[in-house]
Design a protein around this motif. Structure first.
Motif, PDB file in Angstrom:
ATOM      1  N   ILE A   4      37.370  47.700   5.963  1.00  0.00           N
ATOM      2  CA  ILE A   4      36.133  48.293   6.470  1.00  0.00           C
ATOM      3  C   ILE A   4      36.113  48.070   7.978  1.00  0.00           C
ATOM      4  N   ILE A 327      37.352  44.378   8.629  1.00  0.00           N
ATOM      5  CA  ILE A 327      36.949  43.402   7.609  1.00  0.00           C
ATOM      6  C   ILE A 327      37.733  43.739   6.345  1.00  0.00           C
ATOM      7  N   ARG A 328      38.416  42.765   5.796  1.00  0.00           N
ATOM      8  CA  ARG A 328      39.229  43.007   4.594  1.00  0.00           C
ATOM      9  C   ARG A 328      38.481  42.586   3.337  1.00  0.00           C
ATOM     10  N   GLN A 329      38.363  43.543   2.435  1.00  0.00           N
ATOM     11  CA  GLN A 329      37.771  43.271   1.117  1.00  0.00           C
ATOM     12  C   GLN A 329      38.922  43.113   0.136  1.00  0.00           C
ATOM     13  N   ASP A 330      38.872  42.121  -0.677  1.00  0.00           N
ATOM     14  CA  ASP A 330      39.930  42.035  -1.706  1.00  0.00           C
ATOM     15  C   ASP A 330      39.365  41.548  -3.019  1.00  0.00           C
TER      16      ASP A 330
ATOM     17  N   THR B   8      31.864  39.344   3.092  1.00  0.00           N
ATOM     18  CA  THR B   8      32.539  40.119   2.047  1.00  0.00           C
ATOM     19  C   THR B   8      32.149  39.580   0.670  1.00  0.00           C
ATOM     20  N   GLU B   9      32.512  40.350  -0.350  1.00  0.00           N
ATOM     21  CA  GLU B   9      32.238  39.911  -1.724  1.00  0.00           C
ATOM     22  C   GLU B   9      32.859  38.537  -1.982  1.00  0.00           C
ATOM     23  N   ARG B  10      34.090  38.354  -1.526  1.00  0.00           N
ATOM     24  CA  ARG B  10      34.778  37.075  -1.763  1.00  0.00           C
ATOM     25  C   ARG B  10      34.009  35.918  -1.118  1.00  0.00           C
ATOM     26  N   LEU B 106      28.683  42.876   2.332  1.00  0.00           N
ATOM     27  CA  LEU B 106      29.593  43.832   1.666  1.00  0.00           C
ATOM     28  C   LEU B 106      29.919  43.299   0.273  1.00  0.00           C
TER      29      LEU B 106
END
Lengths: 330, 330
Positions: A4, A327-330, B8-10, B106
């Protein structure tokens, strides 16, 4: 791994300015809006009297665009006492195929300023006389400067007249326009005179009583009124809409509630007509200016379709320029 | 220099789990919602048939909270063919005093899962019998697990019965509940039997025809129905609402449009009553369960107030834990 892109106002200002690309994508958005394929729900408005504030949320899905924007526009009117602007805001760009977040545009309203000015430019492109040598602007704020700058991309006028209630502010605005465009730009105290000398007039005020009189209209004039975005506002005298050869809305349903059309209909005028939308002039389904001598008026209230359009360009440009925080979502 | 925290979700999963704090702040939000001071506009819903998708946008301003959330919830139903969940989403937390963006969460819907489960726990806290030894859950998805986990914080039941149309999924759900809570948990094929043995039943299905029959209700039972969040859905047989000693809404206006109340009124029942909201039970302005033998039902459709509550806790926890990416606006 999903990524993102988060962009700040500073980063957006590096890659986004008023230019033909911005005008073109906003023009495309209006054409699609008129074709009936755009999904644009009514604005979600939240009034917060306890905080002397308000929040508007707009969105529009345009078929063929990679994403669609959700724009959150807060206005908190005690902010200036804290040294913060009243109006702010941001956009989230969601992927049109998956709904996933592609980008967060922390623009503080900058992209709204651009897309609003670009809409004015599109109105000038399609409705102003081919030859505009003098343009007038009513109002002395950010939009006064940006509207003139954007319109100048479509009509190469050599002279700008700035009218505002505050002479000093009008002079500063004229200075800025002169410096930005290299044209002659002067403050004009008499609004009737400003209109008389111009082929294009753009009104950008928060007026609640008309600042442009119907009797000032003259052959070969186009007026874009973009100040009225609330039911209480009104820049153009209602009779002007009825007298004009052509009156055009950005979005009919919105103009009837928030724009100049609301005030005209409240005065008993324009009640038995269905004015065209700007997109219908663009796509040719309704006639535009029919002669150099015609008088035309365009009423801009602002649409979510413009937000989706400008956010789409902004993301593409920011990616190309390598700007922003990933921003990295994983 | 303004700072915006992006989580982030994490990162949110690191600092946010179901616990008493989450239940407590959601309880507080419901109490304030009932007191009439919360500003919660109707949901902005955008249907996107071309993309087989939809987007819901919710917000609520709760006086006394530092911020208010705007939640964007997309559902794109072709996503599973791309290996992506259908439901996603994110929240923006705006400052309650200035409207400026404080945080971007997020969460892909994770915080919605938590606040939905926390609402169920608050319903159990205020409406279930003091002693619950067996709880049943209808449905075998994420909410089946989370609702039981959240309710267990408020009622220390020792046994859980899981009913679902798919026996295998019910067994997997029971396994997960057993592992999470250390209680006895088994799949039960007969939903009537599951209700008969329980003092607390939570329905979490997307059913469009009732899965819980009125004749199964028995003294000393509380039912929380949280599956119906659209006009087409219905989990509880309409007669059950009329038979119960007490029927409670999370938000009356929403339940009448989207919840079990809609189906009951469509069947000609519950038309001449004004059911209490959960917040009115919490603040004591309307009576709750009057005896251990009473039959109570709570209808949860999901409110923006819960989003603002959970986002507020999430931001405080993330800041305390030093989580997230700081974006600087200047």
């Amino acid at each position: 791994m999903r990524e993102i892109l988060v962009l700040t106002e500073r980063e957006l200002k590096k890659c986004m300015v008023l230019d033909r690309d911005a005008n073109d994508i906003v023009e495309d958005a209006f054409a699609k809006l008129a074709s009936g394929t755009v999904v644009m729900p009514p604005v979600l408005s939240m009034d917060l009297p306890q905080a002397h504030g308000e929040v508007d949320i707009k969105t529009a899905y345009i078929p063929g665009f990679d994403g669609f924007a959700v724009k959150i526009s807060p206005g908190f009117f005690d902010n200036p006492s804290l040294g913060i602007p009243s109006l702010n805001g941001m956009m989230v760009l969601l992927n049109a195929n998956t709904g996933l977040v592609d980008a967060v545009l922390l623009d503080n309203g900058y992209l709204t300023d651009l897309r609003t000015a670009a809409a004015g430019a599109v109105a000038s492109l399609h409705l102003a006389p081919e030859s505009v040598t003098t343009a007038a602007v009513f109002g002395t704020g950010v939009q006064a400067r940006l509207q003139i700058e954007a319109a100048h991309l479509e009509r190469a006028f050599e002279r700008v007249l700035v009218w505002g209630r505050d002479r000093e502010k009008a002079e500063r605005c004229a200075d800025d326009i002169r410096n930005a465009l290299g044209v002659e730009a002067i403050a004009e105290d008499n609004p009737a005179e400003a209109v008389a000398e111009s082929q294009l007039v753009i009104t950008t005020t928060p007026a609640r009583e008309p600042v442009l009189a119907a009797e000032w209209l003259h052959p070969g004039l186009h007026v874009t009124a973009m100040g009225s975005d609330q039911a209480g506002k009104n820049e153009v005298q209602p009779e002007a809409l009825a007298i004009a050869d052509l009156y055009v809305c950005d979005r009919l349903s919105q103009c009837a509630e928030l724009g100049e059309l609301r005030a005209a209909r409240a005065a008993g005028l324009m009640t038995d007509v269905t004015p065209p939308e700007l997109g219908q002039i663009i796509d040719g389904s309704r006639p535009g200016r029919v002669s150099a001598d015609a008088i035309t008026i365009c009423d801009l209230t602002g649409t979510g379709a413009q937000d989706t359009a400008i956010a789409t360009v902004a993301l593409a440009r920011a990616r190309a320029a390598g700007l922003g925080s990933v921003i990295r979502q994983d």
